[in-house]
Scaffold this motif. Sequence first.
Motif, PDB file in Angstrom:
ATOM      1  N   LEU A  20       0.808  -1.210   0.000  1.00 18.66           N
ATOM      2  CA  LEU A  20       0.000   0.000   0.000  1.00 18.66           C
ATOM      3  C   LEU A  20       0.841   1.260   0.000  1.00 18.66           C
ATOM      4  O   LEU A  20       0.463   2.274  -0.571  1.00 18.66           O
ATOM      5  N   LEU A  21       1.982   1.239   0.663  1.00 13.27           N
ATOM      6  CA  LEU A  21       2.833   2.417   0.776  1.00 13.27           C
ATOM      7  C   LEU A  21       4.187   2.142   0.152  1.00 13.27           C
ATOM      8  O   LEU A  21       4.762   1.058   0.309  1.00 13.27           O
ATOM      9  N   ARG A  22       4.699   3.123  -0.555  1.00 20.13           N
ATOM     10  CA  ARG A  22       6.021   3.025  -1.168  1.00 20.13           C
ATOM     11  C   ARG A  22       6.871   4.195  -0.703  1.00 20.13           C
ATOM     12  O   ARG A  22       6.347   5.237  -0.295  1.00 20.13           O
ATOM     13  N   ARG A  23       8.154   4.057  -0.804  1.00 16.04           N
ATOM     14  CA  ARG A  23       9.056   5.150  -0.442  1.00 16.04           C
ATOM     15  C   ARG A  23       8.845   6.311  -1.407  1.00 16.04           C
ATOM     16  O   ARG A  23       8.691   6.108  -2.612  1.00 16.04           O
ATOM     17  N   LEU A  24       8.848   7.523  -0.883  1.00 16.97           N
ATOM     18  CA  LEU A  24       8.652   8.711  -1.717  1.00 16.97           C
ATOM     19  C   LEU A  24      10.025   9.192  -2.176  1.00 16.97           C
ATOM     20  O   LEU A  24      10.650  10.064  -1.565  1.00 16.97           O
ATOM     21  N   THR A  25      10.506   8.607  -3.249  1.00 12.92           N
ATOM     22  CA  THR A  25      11.841   8.908  -3.761  1.00 12.92           C
ATOM     23  C   THR A  25      11.751   9.694  -5.056  1.00 12.92           C
ATOM     24  O   THR A  25      10.737   9.692  -5.747  1.00 12.92           O
ATOM     25  N   ALA A  26      12.846  10.354  -5.398  1.00 10.71           N
ATOM     26  CA  ALA A  26      12.865  11.242  -6.563  1.00 10.71           C
ATOM     27  C   ALA A  26      12.730  10.457  -7.862  1.00 10.71           C
ATOM     28  O   ALA A  26      13.279   9.362  -8.013  1.00 10.71           O
ATOM     29  N   ARG A  27      11.997  11.032  -8.791  1.00 18.68           N
ATOM     30  CA  ARG A  27      11.896  10.496 -10.141  1.00 18.68           C
ATOM     31  C   ARG A  27      12.955  11.141 -11.017  1.00 18.68           C
ATOM     32  O   ARG A  27      13.589  12.120 -10.631  1.00 18.68           O
ATOM     33  N   GLY A  28      13.154  10.622 -12.211  1.00 17.78           N
ATOM     34  CA  GLY A  28      14.219  11.111 -13.070  1.00 17.78           C
ATOM     35  C   GLY A  28      13.771  12.182 -14.044  1.00 17.78           C
ATOM     36  O   GLY A  28      12.646  12.157 -14.545  1.00 17.78           O
ATOM     37  N   ARG A  29      14.656  13.127 -14.333  1.00 15.59           N
ATOM     38  CA  ARG A  29      14.346  14.179 -15.307  1.00 15.59           C
ATOM     39  C   ARG A  29      14.250  13.641 -16.734  1.00 15.59           C
ATOM     40  O   ARG A  29      13.605  14.267 -17.579  1.00 15.59           O
ATOM     41  N   ASP A  30      14.899  12.523 -16.982  1.00 18.18           N
ATOM     42  CA  ASP A  30      14.881  11.966 -18.336  1.00 18.18           C
ATOM     43  C   ASP A  30      13.900  10.806 -18.462  1.00 18.18           C
ATOM     44  O   ASP A  30      13.943  10.033 -19.413  1.00 18.18           O
ATOM     45  N   GLU A  31      12.983  10.682 -17.514  1.00 21.74           N
ATOM     46  CA  GLU A  31      11.993   9.609 -17.540  1.00 21.74           C
ATOM     47  C   GLU A  31      11.109   9.739 -18.774  1.00 21.74           C
ATOM     48  O   GLU A  31      10.592  10.817 -19.072  1.00 21.74           O
ATOM     49  N   GLY A  32      10.911   8.657 -19.496  1.00 20.04           N
ATOM     50  CA  GLY A  32      10.128   8.695 -20.728  1.00 20.04           C
ATOM     51  C   GLY A  32       8.628   8.652 -20.485  1.00 20.04           C
ATOM     52  O   GLY A  32       8.158   8.148 -19.461  1.00 20.04           O
ATOM     53  N   HIS A  33       7.881   9.205 -21.436  1.00 22.98           N
ATOM     54  CA  HIS A  33       6.418   9.138 -21.436  1.00 22.98           C
ATOM     55  C   HIS A  33       5.816   9.706 -20.147  1.00 22.98           C
ATOM     56  O   HIS A  33       4.864   9.154 -19.602  1.00 22.98           O
ATOM     57  N   ARG A  34       6.371  10.806 -19.674  1.00 19.21           N
ATOM     58  CA  ARG A  34       5.872  11.411 -18.442  1.00 19.21           C
ATOM     59  C   ARG A  34       4.742  12.377 -18.787  1.00 19.21           C
ATOM     60  O   ARG A  34       4.947  13.379 -19.486  1.00 19.21           O
ATOM     61  N   VAL A  35       3.537  12.081 -18.322  1.00 19.49           N
ATOM     62  CA  VAL A  35       2.377  12.923 -18.594  1.00 19.49           C
ATOM     63  C   VAL A  35       1.633  13.182 -17.289  1.00 19.49           C
ATOM     64  O   VAL A  35       1.896  12.550 -16.267  1.00 19.49           O
ATOM     65  N   SER A  36       0.675  14.099 -17.340  1.00 23.26           N
ATOM     66  CA  SER A  36      -0.117  14.422 -16.163  1.00 23.26           C
ATOM     67  C   SER A  36      -0.992  13.234 -15.770  1.00 23.26           C
ATOM     68  O   SER A  36      -1.540  12.540 -16.620  1.00 23.26           O
ATOM     69  N   SER A  37      -1.114  13.029 -14.475  1.00 20.79           N
ATOM     70  CA  SER A  37      -1.930  11.929 -13.964  1.00 20.79           C
ATOM     71  C   SER A  37      -3.380  12.379 -13.778  1.00 20.79           C
ATOM     72  O   SER A  37      -3.661  13.583 -13.697  1.00 20.79           O
ATOM     73  N   PRO A  38      -4.321  11.441 -13.696  1.00 20.34           N
ATOM     74  CA  PRO A  38      -5.717  11.820 -13.415  1.00 20.34           C
ATOM     75  C   PRO A  38      -5.870  12.603 -12.121  1.00 20.34           C
ATOM     76  O   PRO A  38      -6.712  13.502 -12.030  1.00 20.34           O
ATOM     77  N   LEU A  39      -5.043  12.283 -11.109  1.00 24.30           N
ATOM     78  CA  LEU A  39      -5.105  13.022  -9.847  1.00 24.30           C
ATOM     79  C   LEU A  39      -4.684  14.475 -10.049  1.00 24.30           C
ATOM     80  O   LEU A  39      -5.299  15.393  -9.488  1.00 24.30           O
ATOM     81  N   GLU A  40      -3.663  14.710 -10.855  1.00 21.21           N
ATOM     82  CA  GLU A  40      -3.228  16.074 -11.126  1.00 21.21           C
ATOM     83  C   GLU A  40      -4.302  16.866 -11.874  1.00 21.21           C
ATOM     84  O   GLU A  40      -4.530  18.048 -11.594  1.00 21.21           O
ATOM     85  N   LEU A  41      -4.970  16.219 -12.819  1.00 18.01           N
ATOM     86  CA  LEU A  41      -6.038  16.893 -13.551  1.00 18.01           C
ATOM     87  C   LEU A  41      -7.203  17.236 -12.628  1.00 18.01           C
ATOM     88  O   LEU A  41      -7.796  18.322 -12.730  1.00 18.01           O
ATOM     89  N   PHE A  42      -7.546  16.323 -11.735  1.00 18.41           N
ATOM     90  CA  PHE A  42      -8.595  16.587 -10.750  1.00 18.41           C
ATOM     91  C   PHE A  42      -8.189  17.737  -9.832  1.00 18.41           C
ATOM     92  O   PHE A  42      -9.002  18.603  -9.495  1.00 18.41           O
ATOM     93  N   PHE A  43      -6.939  17.758  -9.443  1.00 15.80           N
ATOM     94  CA  PHE A  43      -6.389  18.827  -8.609  1.00 15.80           C
ATOM     95  C   PHE A  43      -6.573  20.184  -9.292  1.00 15.80           C
ATOM     96  O   PHE A  43      -7.059  21.145  -8.691  1.00 15.80           O
TER      97      PHE A  43
END
Length: 412
Positions: A20-43
């Motif tokens: 249920l819980l994962r470590r909140l670690t940094a994502r990469g700047r060069d990560e591919g296919h990075r788009v807005s999530s449904p939660l961000e759109l709702f926000f």
Amino acid sequence: MTSSSAPAPASPGAPQSPGLLRRLTARGRDEGHRVSSPLELFFDLCFVVAIAQAGVQLVHAVAEGHAGGGILNYAMQFFAIWWAWMNFTWFASAYDNDDPLYRVVTLVQIAGVLVLAAGISQAFQHHDYLVLWLGYLIMRLAMAAQWLRAARSAAGAERTMALRYAGGVLLCLVGWLGLVLLPEPARPWVFLVMAIAEMCVPLYAEKDYETSWHPHHIAERYGLFTIIVLGETVSAATVAVKSAVDEHDALGELLPIAAGGLLIVFSAWWIYFVVPIHGHLRSNGQAFLWGYGHYLIFASAAAIGAGLEVTVEQAVGKTHISALSASAAVTLPTALYLLTVWALHSRHFKVGIAQQLVLPVTALLVICCTFLGDWAVLAAGLVSAAAVATGVTLTARMARRERTASAGASAG
């Protein structure tokens, strides 16, 4: 947000460990296919509720002849909305792991903005900032919790950065209490000092370590929020025109306003999205100025809708202001929008003096339209549309010259 120094090392993406819980670690700047999530759109969608409330109050203030105080209150309350949205956006770009706890804390932030929206009218009309501050408190406590969670999963300079963010957010919350406790004449100064303090938090927090925000993701997030704000402008203006037609049967007076308003909004969308700005966000200094500068883009875009409502009300005799003042409520935010988009976006991609001058000259002409009385909004819309046509023509000519030169070089 980021300030300066070396970027954080890239990671393969958000952790995908089971549970249920994962470590909140940094994502990469060069990560591919990075788009807005449904939660961000709702926000984003929920934040527009607060923007709409601020716009309604701005309309009332300007229509009653209190433009100065209305603009000041609008600027103060829009800052709270924009700053909370922006902090979440940059944090999510760097750390979003989309686990249940992250989602719940984000939903708490959404609840906070809805409380803030409920307090906007009291702040505007009675200078009572208690409910607005409570909404901001909820949003910022949730944001501090996210940073503390990121600090728990980090080490070294990254952990220090996250703790600085959390501490800065909490300290600024105490400072904003001045809007609730201090006398009314002191509150604009409290706002000025605290706005500067808030904007200094990222600069201080990231002076030794930078968050790994994603350029394409950030550009998309800002672009989507721009679309939502412009959509709210269209909605507000449409409701105003419909109400005026139903109550006053004044279609002839309102058609020029409706046509001009649509041309302004369509042109605003075209001008913002004509260039792919994510390629410009490679430098941290550029990203810092670009992100902060959007306060003016978002605020002016929303104010255009409020101005169109004021113009409609003035056309049917429901205001206490002149046609000149009503026209200025549309033309001035339109000119500010054009100038800010040029400064943050367009000037980096324009080639030659002719292309560079299109938007600044258009902004000046839009201001001149203020003095055209009942035709001011339509004229401003036509000028804005002409700017789009001019830009497209100049770009096409440049492309033809480049193709001709390339063909000549190949033949040679």
